[in-house]
Design a protein around this motif. Sequence first.
Motif, PDB file in Angstrom:
ATOM      1  N   ALA A  74       0.865  -1.179   0.000  1.00 25.21           N
ATOM      2  CA  ALA A  74       0.000   0.000   0.000  1.00 25.21           C
ATOM      3  C   ALA A  74       0.902   1.228   0.000  1.00 25.21           C
ATOM      4  O   ALA A  74       1.533   1.559   1.010  1.00 25.21           O
TER       5      ALA A  74
ATOM      6  N   GLU B 250       0.098   4.465  -1.310  1.00 26.76           N
ATOM      7  CA  GLU B 250      -0.559   5.752  -1.529  1.00 26.76           C
ATOM      8  C   GLU B 250       0.006   6.842  -0.621  1.00 26.76           C
ATOM      9  O   GLU B 250       0.034   6.708   0.599  1.00 26.76           O
ATOM     10  N   GLY B 251       0.483   7.907  -1.242  1.00 25.83           N
ATOM     11  CA  GLY B 251       0.942   9.082  -0.520  1.00 25.83           C
ATOM     12  C   GLY B 251       2.306   8.989   0.114  1.00 25.83           C
ATOM     13  O   GLY B 251       2.755   9.924   0.789  1.00 25.83           O
TER      14      GLY B 251
ATOM     15  N   GLY C 245       1.195   4.472  -6.680  1.00 27.28           N
ATOM     16  CA  GLY C 245       0.503   5.314  -5.714  1.00 27.28           C
ATOM     17  C   GLY C 245       1.369   6.163  -4.815  1.00 27.28           C
ATOM     18  O   GLY C 245       0.843   7.033  -4.104  1.00 27.28           O
ATOM     19  N   ALA C 246       2.694   5.938  -4.774  1.00 30.46           N
ATOM     20  CA  ALA C 246       3.558   6.767  -3.934  1.00 30.46           C
ATOM     21  C   ALA C 246       3.513   8.218  -4.421  1.00 30.46           C
ATOM     22  O   ALA C 246       3.267   8.490  -5.602  1.00 30.46           O
ATOM     23  N   GLU C 247       3.774   9.137  -3.507  1.00 33.03           N
ATOM     24  CA  GLU C 247       3.695  10.560  -3.834  1.00 33.03           C
ATOM     25  C   GLU C 247       5.032  11.131  -4.270  1.00 33.03           C
ATOM     26  O   GLU C 247       5.102  11.980  -5.158  1.00 33.03           O
TER      27      GLU C 247
END
Length: 295
Positions: A154, A156-157, A178-180
């Motif tokens: 996971a 995300e962000g 999904g990484a920022e």
Amino acid sequence: MTWLQIRLDASPDTAAPLEDALLDCGAASVTMEDNADQPLFEPPIGETPVWAHTRVTGLFTADTDMVAVLAGMQAIVGDLPNHRIEILEDRDWIREWMDSYHPLQCGERLWICPSWREPVDSSAVNILLDPGLAFGTGTHPTTWLCLNWLDRQALEGLTVIDYGCGSGILGIAALLLGAEKLVAVDTDPQALKATRDNGERNHIASERIDCYLPEDVPADLRGDLVLANILAGPLMELAPRLASYLAPSAPICLSGILDTQGEALIAHYATWFDGLVSDNREEWLRVSGVRNGPA
């Protein structure tokens, strides 16, 4: 353009003298390759490994007097080992390499796709990759192991640190999943350039990727996840530094590790990380875990 090449059978003791002799006699290039299907793994620091049975090949322009080359080499090294001279027709080596590089699935969501080919699954997460001058095409077991691990995270962000980024393939995959933010670190400026170029190729905004040589990494750098696909030796040395980038419970993914090196590396990293586990592909390992310490 047509070339002439001479191929010589060599041992570890004769390979380097033959290379020097070929260059002294006017070779445009000299290459060494395995002559007996012998794998070479990570050498001890300061050692340069050579296969027990090595083929040394010298490349010459078509108008070269190869009789004179042989005589010159004999004057330098004495009797020559088994050798042969061949005509090498010019070929579009870049095109042949491009034709042989196909899309590769690395997990349920993730595909690596050469930038010159159409994605197999347009609905998947497709990394459009041009390796350029830096290592990292996704085909090596260590890269595949890391990509397969990323596919199940996971992200995300998150801010991801890719230490030893090469072509940028791991960090860019994390961004597409999904990484920022990506912080890419490598000792080779060409690797940092390839990472930026591959980020642009994947339509990632430039402000989402920071690239550093190791000596330029900010002292206060912190991330949410660390990736390091290097080799076991450097990974052992880098353990305290990589740990310093992470807060407790943050994950780390390491590769470039031979299966014979896994036990020692896990024991070493256990000082800073909990839950260390390994997975293998061929003779290579991936090790992952989470930063220890109070939550």
